[in-house]
Design a protein around this motif. Structure first.
Motif, PDB file in Angstrom:
ATOM      1  N   ILE A  45       0.889  -1.293   0.008  1.00 45.80           N
ATOM      2  CA  ILE A  45       0.016   0.082   0.002  1.00 45.80           C
ATOM      3  C   ILE A  45       1.028   1.229   0.182  1.00 45.80           C
ATOM      4  O   ILE A  45       0.693   2.329  -0.604  1.00 45.80           O
ATOM      5  CB  ILE A  45      -0.987   0.047   1.175  1.00 45.80           C
ATOM      6  CG1 ILE A  45      -1.916  -0.870   0.956  1.00 45.80           C
ATOM      7  CG2 ILE A  45      -1.704   1.284   1.446  1.00 45.80           C
ATOM      8  CD1 ILE A  45      -2.801  -1.364   2.168  1.00 45.80           C
ATOM      9  N   GLY A  46       2.120   1.220   0.626  1.00 46.49           N
ATOM     10  CA  GLY A  46       2.892   2.335   0.806  1.00 46.49           C
ATOM     11  C   GLY A  46       3.593   2.444  -0.644  1.00 46.49           C
ATOM     12  O   GLY A  46       3.598   3.843  -1.092  1.00 46.49           O
ATOM     13  N   VAL A  47       3.869   1.452  -1.214  1.00 43.19           N
ATOM     14  CA  VAL A  47       4.265   1.911  -2.868  1.00 43.19           C
ATOM     15  C   VAL A  47       3.485   2.459  -3.639  1.00 43.19           C
ATOM     16  O   VAL A  47       3.738   3.274  -4.480  1.00 43.19           O
ATOM     17  CB  VAL A  47       4.940   0.445  -3.113  1.00 43.19           C
ATOM     18  CG1 VAL A  47       5.370   0.379  -4.585  1.00 43.19           C
ATOM     19  CG2 VAL A  47       6.081   0.008  -2.410  1.00 43.19           C
ATOM     20  N   VAL A  48       1.975   1.833  -3.493  1.00 47.11           N
ATOM     21  CA  VAL A  48       1.037   2.482  -4.247  1.00 47.11           C
ATOM     22  C   VAL A  48       0.889   3.796  -4.039  1.00 47.11           C
ATOM     23  O   VAL A  48       0.677   4.685  -5.229  1.00 47.11           O
ATOM     24  CB  VAL A  48       0.043   1.617  -4.412  1.00 47.11           C
ATOM     25  CG1 VAL A  48      -1.476   2.054  -5.037  1.00 47.11           C
ATOM     26  CG2 VAL A  48       0.002   0.095  -4.724  1.00 47.11           C
ATOM     27  N   ARG A  49       0.950   4.088  -2.826  1.00 42.88           N
ATOM     28  CA  ARG A  49       0.762   5.420  -2.434  1.00 42.88           C
ATOM     29  C   ARG A  49       1.758   6.453  -2.955  1.00 42.88           C
ATOM     30  O   ARG A  49       1.417   7.582  -3.575  1.00 42.88           O
ATOM     31  CB  ARG A  49       0.439   5.552  -0.921  1.00 42.88           C
ATOM     32  CG  ARG A  49       0.207   6.908  -0.491  1.00 42.88           C
ATOM     33  CD  ARG A  49      -0.006   7.111   1.138  1.00 42.88           C
ATOM     34  NE  ARG A  49      -0.840   5.889   1.710  1.00 42.88           N
ATOM     35  CZ  ARG A  49      -0.723   5.283   2.592  1.00 42.88           C
ATOM     36  NH1 ARG A  49       0.308   5.663   3.461  1.00 42.88           N
ATOM     37  NH2 ARG A  49      -1.536   4.337   3.017  1.00 42.88           N
ATOM     38  N   ASP A  50       3.005   5.891  -3.069  1.00 43.72           N
ATOM     39  CA  ASP A  50       4.076   6.710  -3.644  1.00 43.72           C
ATOM     40  C   ASP A  50       4.095   7.092  -4.920  1.00 43.72           C
ATOM     41  O   ASP A  50       4.360   8.045  -5.444  1.00 43.72           O
ATOM     42  CB  ASP A  50       5.435   6.042  -3.266  1.00 43.72           C
ATOM     43  CG  ASP A  50       5.871   6.173  -1.576  1.00 43.72           C
ATOM     44  OD1 ASP A  50       4.917   6.741  -0.967  1.00 43.72           O
ATOM     45  OD2 ASP A  50       6.593   5.427  -1.287  1.00 43.72           O
ATOM     46  N   TRP A  51       3.755   5.938  -5.727  1.00 44.58           N
ATOM     47  CA  TRP A  51       3.516   6.028  -7.076  1.00 44.58           C
ATOM     48  C   TRP A  51       2.194   6.920  -7.466  1.00 44.58           C
ATOM     49  O   TRP A  51       2.436   7.959  -8.394  1.00 44.58           O
ATOM     50  CB  TRP A  51       2.831   4.576  -7.842  1.00 44.58           C
ATOM     51  CG  TRP A  51       4.226   3.669  -8.095  1.00 44.58           C
ATOM     52  CD1 TRP A  51       4.764   2.882  -7.326  1.00 44.58           C
ATOM     53  CD2 TRP A  51       5.142   3.880  -9.331  1.00 44.58           C
ATOM     54  NE1 TRP A  51       6.051   2.307  -8.025  1.00 44.58           N
ATOM     55  CE2 TRP A  51       6.165   3.050  -9.323  1.00 44.58           C
ATOM     56  CE3 TRP A  51       4.865   4.952 -10.483  1.00 44.58           C
ATOM     57  CZ2 TRP A  51       6.744   3.015 -10.358  1.00 44.58           C
ATOM     58  CZ3 TRP A  51       5.866   4.779 -11.406  1.00 44.58           C
ATOM     59  CH2 TRP A  51       6.861   3.604 -11.334  1.00 44.58           C
ATOM     60  N   ILE A  52       1.110   6.983  -6.723  1.00 41.09           N
ATOM     61  CA  ILE A  52       0.232   8.144  -7.040  1.00 41.09           C
ATOM     62  C   ILE A  52       0.627   9.569  -6.522  1.00 41.09           C
ATOM     63  O   ILE A  52       0.307  10.332  -7.431  1.00 41.09           O
ATOM     64  CB  ILE A  52      -1.206   7.549  -5.888  1.00 41.09           C
ATOM     65  CG1 ILE A  52      -1.527   6.217  -6.480  1.00 41.09           C
ATOM     66  CG2 ILE A  52      -2.062   8.937  -5.891  1.00 41.09           C
ATOM     67  CD1 ILE A  52      -2.687   5.619  -5.678  1.00 41.09           C
ATOM     68  N   VAL A  53       1.353   9.688  -5.575  1.00 40.58           N
ATOM     69  CA  VAL A  53       1.948  10.894  -5.435  1.00 40.58           C
ATOM     70  C   VAL A  53       2.749  11.532  -6.406  1.00 40.58           C
ATOM     71  O   VAL A  53       2.717  12.687  -6.909  1.00 40.58           O
ATOM     72  CB  VAL A  53       2.523  11.054  -3.951  1.00 40.58           C
ATOM     73  CG1 VAL A  53       3.417  12.364  -3.661  1.00 40.58           C
ATOM     74  CG2 VAL A  53       1.683  10.985  -3.018  1.00 40.58           C
ATOM     75  N   GLY A  54       3.669  10.339  -6.892  1.00 40.97           N
ATOM     76  CA  GLY A  54       4.606  10.937  -7.956  1.00 40.97           C
ATOM     77  C   GLY A  54       4.031  11.199  -9.114  1.00 40.97           C
ATOM     78  O   GLY A  54       4.096  12.270 -10.017  1.00 40.97           O
ATOM     79  N   LEU A  55       3.101  10.389  -9.656  1.00 42.06           N
ATOM     80  CA  LEU A  55       2.222  10.627 -10.847  1.00 42.06           C
ATOM     81  C   LEU A  55       1.178  11.956 -10.758  1.00 42.06           C
ATOM     82  O   LEU A  55       1.255  12.667 -11.757  1.00 42.06           O
ATOM     83  CB  LEU A  55       1.226   9.598 -11.218  1.00 42.06           C
ATOM     84  CG  LEU A  55       1.843   8.257 -11.613  1.00 42.06           C
ATOM     85  CD1 LEU A  55       0.843   6.995 -11.714  1.00 42.06           C
ATOM     86  CD2 LEU A  55       2.485   8.505 -12.804  1.00 42.06           C
ATOM     87  N   SER A  56       0.789  12.210  -9.606  1.00 43.56           N
ATOM     88  CA  SER A  56       0.020  13.605  -9.448  1.00 43.56           C
ATOM     89  C   SER A  56       0.840  14.796  -9.412  1.00 43.56           C
ATOM     90  O   SER A  56       0.788  15.801 -10.171  1.00 43.56           O
ATOM     91  CB  SER A  56      -0.555  13.494  -8.127  1.00 43.56           C
ATOM     92  OG  SER A  56      -1.303  12.494  -7.800  1.00 43.56           O
ATOM     93  N   ALA A  57       2.124  14.629  -9.191  1.00 43.74           N
ATOM     94  CA  ALA A  57       3.160  15.743  -9.399  1.00 43.74           C
ATOM     95  C   ALA A  57       3.512  15.886 -10.661  1.00 43.74           C
ATOM     96  O   ALA A  57       3.872  17.125 -11.272  1.00 43.74           O
ATOM     97  CB  ALA A  57       4.491  15.415  -8.360  1.00 43.74           C
TER      98      ALA A  57
END
Length: 70
Positions: A45-57
């Motif tokens: 879940i932490g990895v997915v959250r990091d990917w979502i934040v990166g893609l949002s940026a």
């Protein structure tokens, strides 16, 4: 009490203890398997959250750049 009666009584109690230990062993085995599984899910879940934040940026950078270039 005779020795045979004491032996029978002791045997029954030892059987009960063995049964209880088997139950405890089974529950401990389930816990040993569940803990790493939960830790893996938490890490996933932490990895997915990091990917979502990166893609949002990245999207936040692309949208203003496209607006400037038009």
């Amino acid at each position: 009490m005779t020795i045979e009666e004491l032996y029978d009584l002791l045997s029954k109690r030892i059987d009960k203890i063995d049964t209880r230990l088997d139950g405890i062993d089974g529950r401990l085995y389930n816990v040993e398997n569940a803990v790493p599984e939960l830790q893996g899910r938490k890490a996933g879940i932490g990895v997915v959250r990091d990917w979502i934040v990166g893609l949002s940026a990245i999207c936040a950078l692309i949208i203003p750049l496209t607006a400037l270039l038009k």
